[in-house]
Scaffold this motif. Structure first.
Motif, PDB file in Angstrom:
ATOM      1  N   SER A 159       0.826  -1.210   0.000  1.00  0.00           N
ATOM      2  CA  SER A 159       0.000   0.000   0.000  1.00  0.00           C
ATOM      3  C   SER A 159       0.856   1.254   0.000  1.00  0.00           C
ATOM      4  CB  SER A 159      -0.890   0.028   1.247  1.00  0.00           C
ATOM      5  OG  SER A 159      -1.663  -1.132   1.331  1.00  0.00           O
ATOM      6  N   GLY A 160       2.122   1.081   0.312  1.00  0.00           N
ATOM      7  CA  GLY A 160       3.023   2.219   0.350  1.00  0.00           C
ATOM      8  C   GLY A 160       4.424   1.777   0.684  1.00  0.00           C
ATOM      9  N   ILE A 202       0.749   5.338  -0.012  1.00  0.00           N
ATOM     10  CA  ILE A 202       1.285   6.088   1.126  1.00  0.00           C
ATOM     11  C   ILE A 202       2.807   6.133   1.001  1.00  0.00           C
ATOM     12  CG2 ILE A 202       1.539   6.165   3.634  1.00  0.00           C
ATOM     13  CD1 ILE A 202      -1.151   4.608   3.739  1.00  0.00           C
ATOM     14  N   ASN A 203       3.346   7.347   0.946  1.00  0.00           N
ATOM     15  CA  ASN A 203       4.790   7.549   0.905  1.00  0.00           C
ATOM     16  C   ASN A 203       5.263   8.064   2.254  1.00  0.00           C
ATOM     17  OD1 ASN A 203       5.544   6.831  -1.739  1.00  0.00           O
ATOM     18  ND2 ASN A 203       4.762   8.757  -2.537  1.00  0.00           N
ATOM     19  N   VAL A 204       6.137   7.291   2.892  1.00  0.00           N
ATOM     20  CA  VAL A 204       6.741   7.664   4.170  1.00  0.00           C
ATOM     21  C   VAL A 204       8.216   7.930   3.889  1.00  0.00           C
ATOM     22  CG1 VAL A 204       7.199   6.945   6.537  1.00  0.00           C
ATOM     23  CG2 VAL A 204       5.117   6.143   5.367  1.00  0.00           C
ATOM     24  N   GLU A 259       5.893  20.555   2.381  1.00  0.00           N
ATOM     25  CA  GLU A 259       5.144  21.150   1.278  1.00  0.00           C
ATOM     26  C   GLU A 259       5.020  20.227   0.072  1.00  0.00           C
ATOM     27  OE1 GLU A 259       7.229  24.841   0.727  1.00  0.00           O
ATOM     28  OE2 GLU A 259       6.532  25.608   2.666  1.00  0.00           O
ATOM     29  N   MET A 260       5.674  19.087   0.107  1.00  0.00           N
ATOM     30  CA  MET A 260       5.626  18.152  -1.013  1.00  0.00           C
ATOM     31  C   MET A 260       4.398  17.252  -0.878  1.00  0.00           C
ATOM     32  SD  MET A 260       9.696  17.230  -1.297  1.00  0.00           S
ATOM     33  CE  MET A 260       9.558  16.302  -2.813  1.00  0.00           C
ATOM     34  N   ASP A 261       3.462  17.400  -1.803  1.00  0.00           N
ATOM     35  CA  ASP A 261       2.217  16.635  -1.761  1.00  0.00           C
ATOM     36  C   ASP A 261       2.437  15.131  -1.863  1.00  0.00           C
ATOM     37  OD1 ASP A 261       0.660  18.930  -1.517  1.00  0.00           O
ATOM     38  OD2 ASP A 261       0.362  19.118  -3.678  1.00  0.00           O
ATOM     39  N   ALA A 262       3.483  14.701  -2.545  1.00  0.00           N
ATOM     40  CA  ALA A 262       3.728  13.270  -2.745  1.00  0.00           C
ATOM     41  C   ALA A 262       4.204  12.572  -1.476  1.00  0.00           C
ATOM     42  CB  ALA A 262       4.740  13.062  -3.869  1.00  0.00           C
ATOM     43  N   ILE A 263       4.550  13.340  -0.446  1.00  0.00           N
ATOM     44  CA  ILE A 263       4.963  12.760   0.833  1.00  0.00           C
ATOM     45  C   ILE A 263       3.759  12.777   1.757  1.00  0.00           C
ATOM     46  CG2 ILE A 263       6.454  12.991   2.852  1.00  0.00           C
ATOM     47  CD1 ILE A 263       8.501  14.372   1.040  1.00  0.00           C
ATOM     48  N   ASP A 264       3.430  11.606   2.305  1.00  0.00           N
ATOM     49  CA  ASP A 264       2.295  11.494   3.214  1.00  0.00           C
ATOM     50  C   ASP A 264       2.695  11.567   4.679  1.00  0.00           C
ATOM     51  OD1 ASP A 264       0.129  10.953   1.204  1.00  0.00           O
ATOM     52  OD2 ASP A 264       1.534   9.346   0.713  1.00  0.00           O
ATOM     53  N   VAL A 265       3.887  11.057   5.002  1.00  0.00           N
ATOM     54  CA  VAL A 265       4.374  11.031   6.380  1.00  0.00           C
ATOM     55  C   VAL A 265       5.873  11.293   6.362  1.00  0.00           C
ATOM     56  CG1 VAL A 265       4.680   9.623   8.464  1.00  0.00           C
ATOM     57  CG2 VAL A 265       2.636   9.298   7.046  1.00  0.00           C
TER      58      VAL A 265
END
Length: 174
Positions: free
Chosen positions: A22-23, A78-80, A97-103
């Motif tokens: 999932s990530g 999900i990108n951690v 500020e990077m939208d592609a980073i979730d956590v």
């Protein structure tokens, strides 16, 4: 399921995602360029540059609606991204500020080494950096995670707004 890959390389990321993760949790990054590259490997175009193949487990070996699969994969991923050195800690605002980073995942032990206090994750210099990254994440509304060794430390960080906790390790449990 979130898979901690060995590094931010395209091959490592694709391997985890193609089996159906999932990530990914991505360690070993030290520049904004390496972060941008790594997260770009996780999403299909136009959001990223993930290699496109439908002959793998995550795409039901081609037995799916291909457009729907790509859209669902991009939306649900999900990108951690690890912050485990002083260089990445200094970039916390930009990373938030990077939208592609979730956590953003804080690695106190690695930060201790980066700051010249190896093996001392509670050293005041390390605590200052960790606290600043947490402050930035909370101010920017970006979820953060952290590695802790005990349930008590996990609760401490949950109380401080952590959304993602890595508690101890399988080796320690064994």
């Amino acid at each position: 399921t979130i898979v901690r890959v060995a590094d931010g390389s395209e091959a490592q990321i694709l391997k985890a995602l193609d089996i159906g993760a999932s990530g990914v949790q991505i360690p070993g990054l030290s520049t904004l360029e390496t972060v941008r590259d790594a997260v770009s490997y996780t999403k299909y175009a136009p959001q990223g540059q993930r290699g496109l193949s439908f002959a793998q487990r995550s795409a039901a070996y081609g037995n799916c609606d291909k457009k729907e699969y790509m859209e669902t994969s991009n939306a649900g991923l999900i990108n951690v991204v690890h912050i485990e050195n002083k260089e990445m800690a200094a970039q916390a605002e930009t990373l938030c500020e990077m939208d592609a980073i979730d956590v953003l995942f804080i690695g106190p032990m690695d930060i201790s080494q980066s700051l010249g206090h190896p093996g001392e994750p509670t050293h005041p210099d390390v605590a200052k950096v960790v606290d600043e990254v947490i402050r930035v994440c909370l101010a920017k509304g970006k979820p953060y995670g952290i590695f802790v060794g005990t349930p008590q430390m996990a609760q401490k960080y949950v109380d401080r707004g952590a959304a993602y906790i890595a508690l101890a390790s399988d080796i320690a449990f064994l």
